[in-house]
Design a protein around this motif. Structure first.
Motif, PDB file in Angstrom:
ATOM      1  N   ASP A 337      56.419 100.979 -73.477  1.00  0.00           N
ATOM      2  CA  ASP A 337      55.467 100.611 -72.389  1.00  0.00           C
ATOM      3  C   ASP A 337      55.442 101.798 -71.471  1.00  0.00           C
ATOM      4  O   ASP A 337      56.185 102.158 -70.604  1.00  0.00           O
ATOM      5  CB  ASP A 337      55.860  99.186 -71.612  1.00  0.00           C
ATOM      6  CG  ASP A 337      55.054  98.713 -70.550  1.00  0.00           C
ATOM      7  OD1 ASP A 337      53.760  99.613 -70.411  1.00  0.00           O
ATOM      8  OD2 ASP A 337      55.068  97.863 -69.706  1.00  0.00           O
ATOM      9  N   GLN A 338      54.277 102.665 -71.532  1.00  0.00           N
ATOM     10  CA  GLN A 338      54.407 103.847 -71.015  1.00  0.00           C
ATOM     11  C   GLN A 338      54.012 103.567 -69.272  1.00  0.00           C
ATOM     12  O   GLN A 338      54.276 104.245 -68.623  1.00  0.00           O
ATOM     13  CB  GLN A 338      53.023 104.783 -71.525  1.00  0.00           C
ATOM     14  CG  GLN A 338      53.432 105.356 -72.737  1.00  0.00           C
ATOM     15  CD  GLN A 338      53.565 104.386 -73.970  1.00  0.00           C
ATOM     16  OE1 GLN A 338      52.397 103.917 -74.124  1.00  0.00           O
ATOM     17  NE2 GLN A 338      54.620 104.181 -74.761  1.00  0.00           N
ATOM     18  N   ASP A 339      53.190 102.445 -69.102  1.00  0.00           N
ATOM     19  CA  ASP A 339      52.952 102.197 -67.718  1.00  0.00           C
ATOM     20  C   ASP A 339      54.073 101.419 -67.031  1.00  0.00           C
ATOM     21  O   ASP A 339      54.071 101.549 -65.712  1.00  0.00           O
ATOM     22  CB  ASP A 339      51.816 100.999 -67.793  1.00  0.00           C
ATOM     23  CG  ASP A 339      50.461 101.837 -68.119  1.00  0.00           C
ATOM     24  OD1 ASP A 339      50.200 102.672 -67.476  1.00  0.00           O
ATOM     25  OD2 ASP A 339      49.953 101.399 -68.841  1.00  0.00           O
ATOM     26  N   TRP A 340      55.146 101.224 -67.779  1.00  0.00           N
ATOM     27  CA  TRP A 340      56.321 100.399 -67.115  1.00  0.00           C
ATOM     28  C   TRP A 340      56.873 101.465 -66.185  1.00  0.00           C
ATOM     29  O   TRP A 340      57.561 101.035 -64.987  1.00  0.00           O
ATOM     30  CB  TRP A 340      57.335 100.056 -68.118  1.00  0.00           C
ATOM     31  CG  TRP A 340      58.839  99.323 -67.693  1.00  0.00           C
ATOM     32  CD1 TRP A 340      58.954  98.171 -67.257  1.00  0.00           C
ATOM     33  CD2 TRP A 340      59.881 100.345 -67.084  1.00  0.00           C
ATOM     34  NE1 TRP A 340      60.300  98.033 -66.840  1.00  0.00           N
ATOM     35  CE2 TRP A 340      60.894  99.442 -66.832  1.00  0.00           C
ATOM     36  CE3 TRP A 340      60.219 101.691 -67.072  1.00  0.00           C
ATOM     37  CZ2 TRP A 340      61.926  99.639 -66.356  1.00  0.00           C
ATOM     38  CZ3 TRP A 340      61.481 101.993 -66.936  1.00  0.00           C
ATOM     39  CH2 TRP A 340      62.345 101.036 -66.297  1.00  0.00           C
ATOM     40  N   ASP A 341      57.086 102.648 -66.640  1.00  0.00           N
ATOM     41  CA  ASP A 341      57.585 103.714 -65.909  1.00  0.00           C
ATOM     42  C   ASP A 341      56.875 104.076 -64.523  1.00  0.00           C
ATOM     43  O   ASP A 341      57.532 104.550 -63.393  1.00  0.00           O
ATOM     44  CB  ASP A 341      57.843 105.100 -66.826  1.00  0.00           C
ATOM     45  CG  ASP A 341      58.650 105.951 -65.973  1.00  0.00           C
ATOM     46  OD1 ASP A 341      59.918 105.876 -65.736  1.00  0.00           O
ATOM     47  OD2 ASP A 341      58.008 107.127 -65.418  1.00  0.00           O
ATOM     48  N   SER A 342      55.665 104.026 -64.814  1.00  0.00           N
ATOM     49  CA  SER A 342      54.690 104.318 -63.428  1.00  0.00           C
ATOM     50  C   SER A 342      54.456 103.202 -62.598  1.00  0.00           C
ATOM     51  O   SER A 342      53.641 103.340 -61.631  1.00  0.00           O
ATOM     52  CB  SER A 342      53.396 105.231 -63.916  1.00  0.00           C
ATOM     53  OG  SER A 342      53.022 104.091 -64.783  1.00  0.00           O
ATOM     54  N   HIS A 343      55.091 102.040 -62.831  1.00  0.00           N
ATOM     55  CA  HIS A 343      54.630 100.879 -61.960  1.00  0.00           C
ATOM     56  C   HIS A 343      55.983 100.026 -61.681  1.00  0.00           C
ATOM     57  O   HIS A 343      55.993  99.045 -61.904  1.00  0.00           O
ATOM     58  CB  HIS A 343      53.693 100.011 -62.695  1.00  0.00           C
ATOM     59  CG  HIS A 343      52.303 100.588 -62.692  1.00  0.00           C
ATOM     60  ND1 HIS A 343      51.929 101.477 -64.143  1.00  0.00           N
ATOM     61  CD2 HIS A 343      51.086 100.621 -61.750  1.00  0.00           C
ATOM     62  CE1 HIS A 343      50.669 101.824 -63.680  1.00  0.00           C
ATOM     63  NE2 HIS A 343      50.376 101.384 -62.318  1.00  0.00           N
ATOM     64  N   GLY A 344      56.902 100.871 -61.362  1.00  0.00           N
ATOM     65  CA  GLY A 344      58.205 100.206 -60.806  1.00  0.00           C
ATOM     66  C   GLY A 344      59.344  99.962 -61.800  1.00  0.00           C
ATOM     67  O   GLY A 344      60.246  99.571 -61.333  1.00  0.00           O
TER      68      GLY A 344
END
Length: 757
Positions: A337-344
């Motif tokens: 999940d590439q967005d996991w790292d940029s959203h908390g």
């Protein structure tokens, strides 16, 4: 640059200077390809050549490239640049890469401060700047080729060779050191030195732009068509270089993830950021294309297998594995999940609450899910698991077992006598000439690389990844049954011709000559059995093929498959010992993946694995490996020890998980516990010393329960454990250890362990 490479290779190839040309380089490449074809043929009987056939090779041999003047120049450039950057020069790299300030415009006071540094003058005259230019050259050539097709053969060959040179700059001697006969402390020190050198070179190449090049090349390859993806070397070379660049280096691993997120957010340089942002989509796409190709192979036959499909998959698996190596929880989440790292996302601590990236985005932007936002997320973990599952499905379609009715009903042993309704053990049909064992070995070898990658993604533990990896376990029971049959050593007991007596018949499934000799003495000819299968004639032929010559019988004093009338390579299409080695590595890799899935796992994962695995096969494989380890000495026993312990740990862990879970009755878990207790008692009755091979420590599991973790006792420990010096060090470690605080206790323990080493 083109002429430099052509001249460098020409010098090593002893081509006169006046004849240095691309044609000469191409001729050298053709000769090398002929040699590689011969090596591919030899890969059917040599493990080194077999694995080497899956690697990506430069147009000329690596040995020649390493002797070339160009490689030596790049090696010197890397060494001097590393020294310079570690002396405080990274700011000059940023100036040069961004183009915001000319190198020659530095003020005199800057020159005065920087000139004493070891490599500044070399840098100012074009040293490390040359590496930056080379990375730009690689990127430009690689992404223009699939779009326009205008890049010449010279440029493609030079680009490919340049990429291989950069990859070889990161070669180490770690494996050679580990296999050496030096003392353990000496080997450990030498490995530490090699690792330090590797990480210094990795950091230098990263600062000079290597990580960005990897992602840009991957993004550019997403524009290739499906056919070109399976024939192009762009993405595989980028993946290979990326895996070497990130190996054992958490700094580079984190920087690669940062580069991807920066490209997603960036809008200044649209072309380069777009290419980088497509990198994860490209990895997922490559796996999907390879997976669909494997499905075609499964449906139409092994002759449809593309020569580059499996090597490409291995490069993808290797890249993902190295990106997560060193228990990098951030990288594990990033691949899912590439967005996991940029959203908390902050690590594994919140895993158990469940990260729902889709819900997080929905609460912020309801249009995100239906429009552009969701296209930035690519679940590489799930796609890797699906690819491994496809490989196993294709491999299982090639696995054939003995179909003779009399053998299966009267001779084949029960899988596990105390388990009801588990059936009898199936034996490999080595006599089936329709099986392509060479392709089967290739599929199993590639799946093993996938197991290694999935292990890195799931351990830690990373519960969300564990759930995604579950799909790869669907066909693990079939694989473990087949690989276990390669080394099965069982016996069957039948009545003798004399009343009241019985005979024991050895059934050595991994030795075709012995196996067919034993069973064909017992199986009645077809004319005596109305339901005899067609396997009988084929087994007779196999017995003749595997029968050793009279000379071999006299030399060995026993019947052996070695020295048969035909070599195993001619009979099976691949050397039997090579097939077994590939199977051993795949079996261990599969077991380690399952153990990673069971690491601090949730009930759902444990129950899924427990319902999937065949308890009888798991117990029988464990016992068989354990008994072989008891009678095998030295390094040859290491595999059997490790595999037996892995089976035991899985069985015990599943027993505890299924006993304590609230989602099911504890009956299944208690059954496995009783099976293990029964097995342990039997080993003691048979006079086997379990402590000689296996040891255990008790830990508190994730569920708060005490459980045992088994591990193999290394052979050198068994050899030196009785020495007085070792016993004296052990007594000091136990009774003289500081207990002032937990921290001092651990520190003093490691100090004492150093004395034992």
């Amino acid at each position: 640059m083109k002429q430099a490479i052509i001249h460098a290779i020409g010098n090593v190839e002893d081509i006169p200077m006046e004849k240095h040309s691309y044609e000469a380089l191409e001729n050298a490449s053709k000769r090398y390809k002929i040699d590689m074809k011969q090596k591919t043929k030899n890969s059917k009987n040599d493990i080194g050549m077999f694995t080497d056939a899956f690697d990506l090779h430069p147009p000329v041999p690596r040995v020649i490239l390493k002797k070339s003047a160009l490689f030596l120049v790049f090696s010197d450039l890397l060494m001097s640049s590393t020294t310079y950057l570690e002396s405080g020069g990274p700011i000059l790299v940023d100036i040069d890469k961004n183009g915001s300030r000319d190198m020659g415009s530095l003020e005199s006071k800057d020159n005065a401060a920087l000139t004493p540094l070891s490599a500044f003058n070399f840098w100012r005259n074009g040293g490390a700047r040359y590496i930056i230019v080379c990375f730009g050259y690689l990127t430009a050539l690689s992404y223009s080729d699939p779009l326009t097709g205008s890049v010449s053969k010279v440029d493609n060959s030079v680009s490919c060779m340049l990429f291989h040179i950069f990859t070889m700059l990161l070669d180490t001697n770690i494996e050679t050191i580990r296999k050496s006969t030096k003392k353990i402390k000496k080997r450990t020190a030498l490995v530490a030195v090699e690792l330090e050198r590797l990480q210094r070179n990795q950091n230098t190449l990263h600062i000079l732009g290597a990580s960005a090049v990897v992602f840009r090349l991957l993004g550019c390859s997403s524009k290739l068509g499906k056919t070109r993806t399976l024939s192009s070397s762009i993405a595989p070379l980028a993946l290979k270089f990326g895996s070497v660049l990130s190996t054992r280096n958490a700094i580079i691993q984190g920087a690669m993830i940062d580069i991807y997120h920066e490209a997603i957010r960036s809008s200044n340089n649209k072309s380069s950021s777009e290419e980088v942002s497509l990198s994860m989509a490209s990895i997922q796409r490559i796996l999907k294309i390879c997976r669909s190709h494997i499905d075609v192979v499964r449906a139409k036959g092994p002759e449809e297998l593309s020569p580059l499909c499996l090597p490409i998959m291995i490069q993808v698996f290797g890249f993902c594995s190295m990106l997560c190596s060193g228990h990098n929880s951030r990288a594990r989440h990033f691949l899912r999940d590439q967005d996991w790292d940029s959203h908390g996302g902050e690590g594994d601590g919140d895993d158990f609450s469940g990260h729902n990236s889709r819900a997080r985005h929905f609460l912020r932007d309801q249009d995100w899910d239906s429009m552009e936002g969701n296209k930035r997320n690519y679940d590489v973990v799930k796609e890797t698991a699906a690819a491994v599952n496809s490989l196993l499905a294709a491999a299982c379609s090639l696995m054939k077992y003995v179909k003779n009715n009399y053998f299966n009903s009267s001779l084949a042993p029960l899988i596990w006598p105390s388990l009801s309704n588990v059936g009898k053990r199936r034996y490999i049909a080595w006599h089936d000439t329709d099986v392509n064992y060479f392709v089967l070995a290739q599929l199993i070898h590639t799946a093993a690389a996938g197991f290694v990658s999935l292990t890195e993604m799931a351990q830690g533990p990373c519960v969300e990844n564990q759930k995604a990896v579950l799909i790869a376990t669907n066909r693990c029971p079939a694989l473990l049954e087949f690989l276990g049959a390669m080394h099965i050593e069982a016996t069957c007991t039948i009545g003798s011709r004399f009343i009241g007596t019985q005979r024991k018949i050895p059934l050595l499934g991994g030795y075709p000559g012995n196996f067919y000799k034993a069973i064909l003495k017992e199986i009645p000819p077809p004319e005596f059995l109305s339901d005899a299968s067609d396997d009988y004639v084929a087994m007779l032929r196999a017995r003749s093929d595997w029968k050793p010559s009279l000379t071999q019988i006299l030399l060995n004093g026993e019947y052996s498959s070695e020295g048969a009338q035909k070599s195993s390579e001619k009979i099976l299409g691949i050397d039997l010992d090579l097939l077994k080695k590939i199977g051993k590595f795949a079996e261990l890799s599969c077991l380690r993946m399952i153990l990673a899935l069971l690491e601090a796992t949730v009930d759902k994962v444990a129950l899924t694995i427990d319902s999937c695995l065949n308890k009888g096969i798991m117990m029988q494989n464990m016992q068989n490996l354990y008994l072989i380890a008891l009678k095998t000495m030295g390094k040859k026993s290491e595999y059997f020890r490790t595999a037996a312990v892995s089976y035991m740990t899985i069985n015990m862990t599943l027993a505890l998980c299924t006993t304590n879970t609230a989602l099911t009755t504890p009956k299944t878990g208690l059954q496995t516990v009783s099976l293990l207790d029964e097995w342990m008692e039997k080993q003691v009755k048979d006079g086997h010393d379990n402590n000689a091979l296996l040891a255990a420590v008790e830990i508190i599991g994730f569920d708060g329960q005490i459980q045992s973790v088994y591990f193999p006792v290394p052979s050198f420990v068994s050899q030196y454990w009785g020495y007085p010096e070792v016993q004296k060090a052990k007594e000091a470690l136990i009774y003289e250890n500081s207990r002032q605080s937990p921290e001092e206790k651990i520190a003093d323990f490691y100090t004492g362990m150093d004395g034992i080493w």
